[in-house]
Design a protein around this motif. Structure first.
Motif, PDB file in Angstrom:
ATOM      1  N   TRP A  21       0.824  -1.213   0.000  1.00 47.83           N
ATOM      2  CA  TRP A  21       0.000   0.000   0.000  1.00 47.83           C
ATOM      3  C   TRP A  21       0.858   1.263   0.000  1.00 47.83           C
ATOM      4  CZ3 TRP A  21      -5.241   0.911  -0.455  1.00 47.83           C
ATOM      5  CH2 TRP A  21      -6.040  -0.232  -0.554  1.00 47.83           C
ATOM      6  N   LEU A  22       2.013   1.186   0.600  1.00 44.63           N
ATOM      7  CA  LEU A  22       2.897   2.358   0.626  1.00 44.63           C
ATOM      8  C   LEU A  22       3.623   2.573  -0.697  1.00 44.63           C
ATOM      9  CD1 LEU A  22       4.558   2.058   4.159  1.00 44.63           C
ATOM     10  CD2 LEU A  22       2.858   3.746   3.447  1.00 44.63           C
ATOM     11  N   HIS A  27      -4.098   4.653  -2.363  1.00 41.47           N
ATOM     12  CA  HIS A  27      -3.258   5.285  -1.347  1.00 41.47           C
ATOM     13  C   HIS A  27      -3.989   5.312  -0.006  1.00 41.47           C
ATOM     14  CE1 HIS A  27      -0.515   6.445  -4.485  1.00 41.47           C
ATOM     15  NE2 HIS A  27      -1.462   7.104  -5.121  1.00 41.47           N
ATOM     16  N   LEU A  28      -3.211   5.302   1.053  1.00 42.69           N
ATOM     17  CA  LEU A  28      -3.759   5.386   2.402  1.00 42.69           C
ATOM     18  C   LEU A  28      -3.786   6.828   2.852  1.00 42.69           C
ATOM     19  CD1 LEU A  28      -1.649   2.478   3.937  1.00 42.69           C
ATOM     20  CD2 LEU A  28      -4.082   2.363   3.360  1.00 42.69           C
ATOM     21  N   ASN A  29      -4.954   7.289   3.338  1.00 43.46           N
ATOM     22  CA  ASN A  29      -5.004   8.651   3.862  1.00 43.46           C
ATOM     23  C   ASN A  29      -4.478   8.664   5.301  1.00 43.46           C
ATOM     24  OD1 ASN A  29      -7.130   7.873   5.624  1.00 43.46           O
ATOM     25  ND2 ASN A  29      -8.694   8.412   4.102  1.00 43.46           N
ATOM     26  N   LEU A  78      -0.908  11.442   1.725  1.00 40.65           N
ATOM     27  CA  LEU A  78      -1.678  11.479   2.975  1.00 40.65           C
ATOM     28  C   LEU A  78      -2.982  12.241   2.788  1.00 40.65           C
ATOM     29  CD1 LEU A  78       1.029  12.260   5.693  1.00 40.65           C
ATOM     30  CD2 LEU A  78      -0.437  10.263   5.635  1.00 40.65           C
ATOM     31  N   PHE A  79      -2.968  13.169   1.856  1.00 44.05           N
ATOM     32  CA  PHE A  79      -4.128  14.032   1.654  1.00 44.05           C
ATOM     33  C   PHE A  79      -4.568  13.971   0.199  1.00 44.05           C
ATOM     34  CE2 PHE A  79      -1.257  15.892   4.807  1.00 44.05           C
ATOM     35  CZ  PHE A  79      -2.073  15.874   5.926  1.00 44.05           C
ATOM     36  N   PRO A  80      -5.795  13.460  -0.062  1.00 42.01           N
ATOM     37  CA  PRO A  80      -6.323  13.482  -1.430  1.00 42.01           C
ATOM     38  C   PRO A  80      -6.328  14.906  -1.977  1.00 42.01           C
ATOM     39  CG  PRO A  80      -7.732  12.178   0.021  1.00 42.01           C
ATOM     40  CD  PRO A  80      -6.729  12.873   0.904  1.00 42.01           C
TER      41      PRO A  80
END
Length: 270
Positions: free
Chosen positions: A71-72, A78-80, A217-219
């Motif tokens: 996932w990274l 992507h992971l928020n 981290l931020f869409p």
């Protein structure tokens, strides 16, 4: 690793070991010993094992969302920030259980994103106990000749082979930094500057920390708020507390769980 299906229709993962490698066979015995003693919702469940002259294998709970490492670095998704906080809290709870949930503490010895697997609900489960150590009663540390993964191992583990619950705390702190910055501890950028991940993060903390965290981290449509910045700063500070040079200066996993819960709750407050 293979994916299989039981007669009941339940999907499982098959971890088949290379019998030609003597060390791998020793790890099978270690993992069996550890898994006989643990049961927790944030640990990968072993359904059964297979052992004969021809095969050594684990039948494991299948994790459809793969590893945290994927996932990274590999997945298009992507992971928020909230997902990363939740995953790292799951990991902390699992390690707290290993360290404090038994008369004899268990040290994982190889904490890293590839050993964190995600189920269908994105709940994290820690796996791979092949080099774990079960500390003897009344002993807080042991010596080992088996090293974990470069970049994640604590200084005293790498130089003297000393493993303790504090060495897991160090590895956890490195992984927490990696999850926020999307930088491997052996990243070429830091290597060229002769820095470790901790030193690289410390150099930016706190004034320019937002410049080095993962942009995903931020869409794109999401605005970075002061709460987000406080959450990230608090997590970095926690990671630094986990990775102090001296083992006795590091916090415990109990404290990590308490602090991460506070960080998550503060971030979710409306």
């Amino acid at each position: 690793m293979y994916k299989g299906t039981l007669s009941s229709g339940i999907a499982v993962a098959m971890k088949v070991l290379d019998l030609a490698n003597e060390q791998v066979c020793k790890r099978f015995d270690t993992e069996c010993e550890v898994m006989r003693n643990v049961r927790h919702r944030n640990l990968v469940s072993v359904i059964t094992t297979c052992s004969s002259d021809y095969i050594r294998a684990f039948v494991l709970q299948y994790m459809p969302n793969g590893s945290l490492e994927n996932w990274l670095y590999k997945e298009e998704s992507h992971l928020n920030l909230l997902q990363r906080v939740a995953i790292m809290l799951d990991v902390a709870v699992a390690i707290e259980y290993l360290h404090h949930g038994h008369v004899t503490p268990i040290v994982h010895c190889d904490l890293k994103p590839s050993n964190v697997l995600l189920d269908e609900d994105m709940v994290a489960h820690v796996g791979d106990f092949g080099i774990s150590k079960i500390l003897a009663i009344s002993k807080s540390m042991e010596h080992t000749e088996t090293l974990g993964t470069l970049g994640y191992i604590a200084p005293e583990y790498g130089s003297e082979g000393i493993v303790s619950t504090s060495s897991d705390v160090y590895s956890y702190g490195i992984m927490l930094m990696e999850v926020l910055a999307k930088k491997r501890p052996t990243d070429e950028e830091m290597y060229n500057e002769n820095l470790g991940l901790r030193q690289w993060i410390t150099r930016a903390f706190p004034k320019t920390i937002m410049d080095i965290v993962d942009a995903n981290l931020f869409p794109a449509e999401e605005q970075i708020t002061s709460k987000s910045e406080i959450c990230i700063a608090s997590m970095i500070e926690l990671a630094l507390d986990c990775t102090n040079e001296k083992p006795e200066s590091r916090i415990t996993m109990k404290d990590v769980v308490k602090k991460l819960n506070k960080i998550k709750n503060a971030f979710l407050e409306t």
